[in-house]
Motif scaffolding. Structure first.
Motif, PDB file in Angstrom:
ATOM      1  N   SER A 106       0.855  -1.169   0.000  1.00  0.00           N
ATOM      2  CA  SER A 106       0.000   0.000   0.000  1.00  0.00           C
ATOM      3  C   SER A 106       0.903   1.234   0.000  1.00  0.00           C
ATOM      4  N   GLY A 107       0.309   2.398   0.158  1.00  0.00           N
ATOM      5  CA  GLY A 107       1.094   3.624   0.167  1.00  0.00           C
ATOM      6  C   GLY A 107       0.264   4.780   0.686  1.00  0.00           C
ATOM      7  N   GLY A 108       0.931   5.894   0.957  1.00  0.00           N
ATOM      8  CA  GLY A 108       0.231   7.066   1.447  1.00  0.00           C
ATOM      9  C   GLY A 108       1.041   7.787   2.503  1.00  0.00           C
ATOM     10  N   GLN A 109       0.512   8.879   2.983  1.00  0.00           N
ATOM     11  CA  GLN A 109       1.188   9.674   3.995  1.00  0.00           C
ATOM     12  C   GLN A 109       0.787   9.214   5.392  1.00  0.00           C
ATOM     13  N   VAL A 110       1.743   9.358   6.294  1.00  0.00           N
ATOM     14  CA  VAL A 110       1.509   9.063   7.703  1.00  0.00           C
ATOM     15  C   VAL A 110       1.524  10.388   8.456  1.00  0.00           C
ATOM     16  N   ILE A 111       0.517  10.623   9.286  1.00  0.00           N
ATOM     17  CA  ILE A 111       0.385  11.908   9.986  1.00  0.00           C
ATOM     18  C   ILE A 111       0.371  11.666  11.484  1.00  0.00           C
ATOM     19  N   PHE A 112       1.162  12.463  12.200  1.00  0.00           N
ATOM     20  CA  PHE A 112       1.130  12.455  13.665  1.00  0.00           C
ATOM     21  C   PHE A 112       1.220  13.909  14.133  1.00  0.00           C
ATOM     22  N   GLY A 113       0.178  14.389  14.768  1.00  0.00           N
ATOM     23  CA  GLY A 113       0.147  15.793  15.165  1.00  0.00           C
ATOM     24  C   GLY A 113       0.159  16.685  13.945  1.00  0.00           C
ATOM     25  N   ASN A 114       1.132  17.602  13.904  1.00  0.00           N
ATOM     26  CA  ASN A 114       1.264  18.490  12.740  1.00  0.00           C
ATOM     27  C   ASN A 114       2.383  18.057  11.805  1.00  0.00           C
ATOM     28  N   VAL A 115       2.862  16.803  11.975  1.00  0.00           N
ATOM     29  CA  VAL A 115       3.950  16.273  11.142  1.00  0.00           C
ATOM     30  C   VAL A 115       3.384  15.188  10.229  1.00  0.00           C
ATOM     31  N   ASN A 116       3.759  15.248   8.945  1.00  0.00           N
ATOM     32  CA  ASN A 116       3.369  14.166   8.031  1.00  0.00           C
ATOM     33  C   ASN A 116       4.601  13.673   7.287  1.00  0.00           C
ATOM     34  N   TRP A 117       4.566  12.398   6.914  1.00  0.00           N
ATOM     35  CA  TRP A 117       5.723  11.768   6.280  1.00  0.00           C
ATOM     36  C   TRP A 117       5.244  10.646   5.371  1.00  0.00           C
ATOM     37  N   SER A 118       5.948  10.447   4.257  1.00  0.00           N
ATOM     38  CA  SER A 118       5.607   9.365   3.322  1.00  0.00           C
ATOM     39  C   SER A 118       6.655   8.258   3.432  1.00  0.00           C
ATOM     40  N   PRO A 119       6.308   7.103   3.993  1.00  0.00           N
ATOM     41  CA  PRO A 119       7.264   5.991   4.080  1.00  0.00           C
ATOM     42  C   PRO A 119       7.605   5.445   2.694  1.00  0.00           C
ATOM     43  N   ASN A 120       8.815   4.921   2.564  1.00  0.00           N
ATOM     44  CA  ASN A 120       9.184   4.244   1.323  1.00  0.00           C
ATOM     45  C   ASN A 120       8.327   2.996   1.114  1.00  0.00           C
ATOM     46  N   GLU A 121       8.040   2.319   2.218  1.00  0.00           N
ATOM     47  CA  GLU A 121       7.250   1.092   2.137  1.00  0.00           C
ATOM     48  C   GLU A 121       6.158   1.117   3.197  1.00  0.00           C
ATOM     49  N   MET A 122       4.951   0.802   2.771  1.00  0.00           N
ATOM     50  CA  MET A 122       3.827   0.612   3.683  1.00  0.00           C
ATOM     51  C   MET A 122       3.250  -0.749   3.328  1.00  0.00           C
ATOM     52  N   ILE A 123       3.467  -1.740   4.196  1.00  0.00           N
ATOM     53  CA  ILE A 123       3.223  -3.120   3.818  1.00  0.00           C
ATOM     54  C   ILE A 123       2.315  -3.798   4.840  1.00  0.00           C
TER      55      ILE A 123
END
Length: 414
Positions: A106-123
């Protein structure tokens, strides 16, 4: 032994009289030895890097992907053919298999608080994924069969994701959002570093494969994107591959005259192929670099011929006081070998320095790269022996010519 030491001392004294000429003479030998040592060391470094990266992928890993097959002359492809039940059957019914895990990408952005990040791998994976990948947990727990069967919204994150989202705070029990779906962090993986192409393996998020399929993909099918399998040992890789193929043939009801609807990739075979390619390229580059040794050998022969001409009167005097032809020959042969060996020592030193420098430069230029520093002392020793052999081979003719000079003619030479 005394005569040998005396011969070496005289040879060193003769070479010291023309330091500049001697230095320029062995330049070809220095470049050749340095190039060979550097190429072999860097090639071995690349080979070790390949092996490390495949070890980082997991322990004796087989990868099974959905494939296309031909029915009644028509090539059919595109639809997923692997299921989580296939992975379970492989783990239970194949004696050579240690563990197996379904994989849903899978894929997409990860959000925690006011920080977001796109992992290389979401499995999305199964409970045995860490066993297959030979990966450990740094803190926390991995998800269980109960969490998989109920498609719980839990996840395990990599070290990079930890640093980007949580910095110094404790991530366990915290809630992050993936595609606006809340996930509870239950564990953090040990750091693995970059792979062979420089991709950060720690920039990863793992979740139950059922969660990835139902929550993120919105699918109610039982299919998976791939199956990762670990054989019990390196020696059982081929047997495990055969057993997996037989299980899938049976489960998918594939007749002998039909093409399989899956593909099995043996990472050990891929690693061996890449190692062979790396070794061949290293050998080729080393052979090209060794050509300069021949050029250097011709230079040694030329300077020794000049030396014989310049020292003709000296040779005549030595013969007049009792030196034999073999003594003269030995003297000039030792000078040629010393000349080449000294060039070899300098070349080996430059080659070792260059190989270390090149490896460090690659690591500094390529972000996330971790090339091991490998110094091939075996190549250095072989290069030194080859340099001495060059001295003997190209020094023989000038030494033989000097030993055959007529003493009277030599004394008359001006």
């Amino acid at each position: 032994m005394f005569n040998l030491f005396t011969t070496i001392r005289i040879a060193l004294r003769a070479l010291a009289k023309n330091k500049m000429r001697a230095g320029l003479t062995v330049l070809g030998v220095v470049i050749g030895i340095a190039a060979v040592t550097t190429m072999v060391s860097v090639g071995q470094s690349a080979g070790e890097l390949v092996q490390r990266q495949f070890e980082a992928l997991g322990t004796n890993v087989l990868l099974v992907f959905p494939g296309s097959r031909r029915r009644e002359g028509v090539q059919q492809s595109g639809s997923p053919t692997l299921t989580a039940a296939d992975a379970q059957a492989i783990a239970q019914e194949c004696p050579a298999v240690l563990a197996a895990s379904p994989v849903v990408w899978s894929g997409g952005q990860v959000i925690f608080g006011n920080v977001n990040w796109s992992p290389n791998e979401m499995i999305g994976v199964g409970t045995d994924y860490l066993t297959v990948r030979n990966w450990q947990l740094r803190v926390g727990d991995f998800f269980t069969e109960r969490e998989i069967s109920s498609a719980e919204k839990v996840c395990v994150i990599g070290h990079t994701l930890l640093a980007k989202l949580f910095q110094t705070s404790n991530p366990l029990g915290q809630t992050i959002r993936v595609k606006n779906i809340p996930f509870r962090v239950i564990g953090v993986l040990e750091a693995k570093g970059a792979n062979m192409v420089g991709q950060d393996q720690d920039n990863i998020l793992l979740m139950p494969y059922t969660t990835a399929r139902k929550r993120l993909q919105g699918s109610n099918f039982n299919t998976v994107n791939a199956i990762m399998i670990s054989a019990k040992s390196l020696e059982l890789m081929s047997q495990a591959e055969y057993e997996v193929a037989q299980i899938l043939f049976e489960r998918h009801r594939i007749r002998p005259d039909e093409d399989p609807d899956f593909q099995i990739r043996n990472t050990t075979e891929i690693a061996n192929v890449l190692g062979t390619i790396t070794g061949t390229m290293t050998l080729l580059l080393s052979a090209i670099a060794a050509i300069s040794l021949l050029v250097g050998g011709v230079g040694v022969m030329n300077i020794m011929l000049v030396s014989v001409t310049e020292r003709t009167r000296e040779i005549g005097i030595r013969m007049a006081v009792g030196a034999r032809g073999k003594d003269i020959m030995r003297q000039f042969l030792v000078e040629a070998v010393l000349l080449s060996s000294l060039g070899g020592l300098v070349g080996v030193s430059l080659g070792i320095s260059a190989s270390v420098g090149i490896t460090m430069a690659i690591n500094s230029i390529s972000s996330g790269s971790d090339w091991p520093v490998v110094v091939s002392f075996r190549a250095a020793v072989i290069a030194m022996l080859f340099a001495a052999a060059v001295g003997i081979f190209f020094g023989y003719y000038p030494a033989r010519r000097a030993s055959r000079l007529d003493p009277i003619e030599a004394l008359r030479y001006e």
